[in-house]
Write an enzyme that holds these catalytic residues in place. Structure first.
Site, PDB file in Angstrom:
ATOM      1  CB  CYS A   2      -0.929  -0.003   1.206  1.00 56.86           C
ATOM      2  SG  CYS A   2      -1.996   1.443   1.324  1.00 56.86           S
TER       3      CYS A   2
ATOM      4  CB  CYS B 138      -0.531   2.385   4.005  1.00 62.97           C
ATOM      5  SG  CYS B 138      -2.154   1.782   3.520  1.00 62.97           S
ATOM      6  CG  ASP B 139       3.283   1.302   4.421  1.00 63.37           C
ATOM      7  OD1 ASP B 139       2.836   1.770   5.480  1.00 63.37           O
ATOM      8  OD2 ASP B 139       3.103   0.125   4.069  1.00 63.37           O
TER       9      ASP B 139
END
Length: 320
Positions: free
Chosen positions: A133, A136-137
């Protein structure tokens, strides 16, 4: 007999449990024996979930959601569902230990599983440079070199998004033809930070505690080489966990559970679905949580419509 059983313990499942418990529906949450907490249990710091300005570790976020649900009366069971009986006014859920639970409504929130490369160090370095992701990261890789594996729209989206942070983004694809749409592919190809590595497959992920590089093999010549990257984003698709409801609930062309409009109502009365199992597009913790809210409210409304007679069959805190 229960009011509602919730299958799944990710953001959708636990949010549904919070809402259902606050409505005095005494939900039973089947949280899985191994994958309880969902994909966030494999994530390190989560910086984009509202309410945590300094970020929060994925497992900590899920633990807090669980505690909040339990505070309002949700019961959590750590086991796996092996079969479902969803026809008729009473739904039945059978667990791996043989226990059978019944309820008037079921919320199905089993999420999806990212497809993996199947490499030995993939799991070990998950959350330590290996990610599924970018949203997300990605921010953890400012001014660093990263690689994205995949050839579809998702891979192009991930690569383009990562250029906001990374200094270099490699796109690794096992062929020289792509499934991605022309528009998405052109956007990635025209980005100066993105370099395509075609006819290549990832064979190794290097690093003791953090990713330090990936070994790739030319799919035509067999030649091996190493890319010096600190992040590897795997974008080869995800599969919704719908195996228990194949042939029971209607599915979409994406393999997700079909629901009515913006509701959580499935093709079977009294069965609701939420989270990534209904979402082929966004797949974020916050959208899953919102979807769990919808499912709990839909289930509450359904239980109100079936009348007092059905609801009074629920023995407080007792299983059938």
């Amino acid at each position: 007999m229960r009011h509602v059983i919730i299958i799944g313990s990710g953001p959708a499942g636990y949010t549904a449990a919070i809402y259902a418990a606050r409505a005095n529906l005494q939900p039973l949450v089947i949280a899985s024996s191994v994958e309880f907490g969902g994909e966030l249990m494999k994530t390190t710091e989560v910086e984009n979930f509202p309410g945590f300005p300094e970020g929060i570790m994925g497992p900590d976020l899920m633990t807090q959601m669980q505690k909040q649900a339990e505070r309002f009366g949700a019961e959590i069971v750590y086991d796996d569902v092996v079969s479902l009986e969803l026809d008729g006014p009473v739904k039945a859920v059978t667990l791996g230990n043989g226990d059978r639970h019944e309820a008037h409504a079921v919320i199905y929130a089993t999420g999806s599983a990212y497809r993996k490369l199947g490499l030995a160090d993939e799991e070990r370095l998950s959350g330590y440079g290996v990610s599924w992701c970018a949203t997300c990261d990605g921010a953890f890789f400012r001014q660093k070199s990263v690689a994205v594996v995949g050839g579809g729209d998702s891979a192009m989206e991930e690569a383009t998004f990562l250029t906001r942070f990374a200094s270099k983004v490699y796109v690794i694809h096992r062929s020289d033809t792509f499934r991605a749409s022309a528009a998405m592919l052109d956007r990635a190809r025209n980005d100066p930070k993105i370099e395509f590595v075609t006819n290549a497959a990832v064979a190794h992920i290097y690093g003791a505690d953090l990713v330090s590089g990936v070994g790739i093999v030319d799919t035509v010549t067999g030649e091996e080489r190493t890319l010096d990257v600190t992040g590897l984003f795997i974008a080869i698709g995800a599969d919704p966990r719908t195996h228990l409801v194949h042939g029971v609930l209607d599915l979409t062309e994406h393999g997700t559970i079909a629901v009515e409009g913006r509701s959580s109502r499935t093709s079977v009365e009294g069965v609701f679905a939420a989270g990534d199992v209904v979402d082929p597009t966004y797949k974020q913790a916050i959208t899953a949580a919102g979807s769990g809210t919808v499912a709990a409210l839909d289930a509450q409304h359904y239980l109100e419509t079936i009348g007092d007679a059905a609801r009074q069959t629920v023995a407080a805190g007792a299983d059938a």
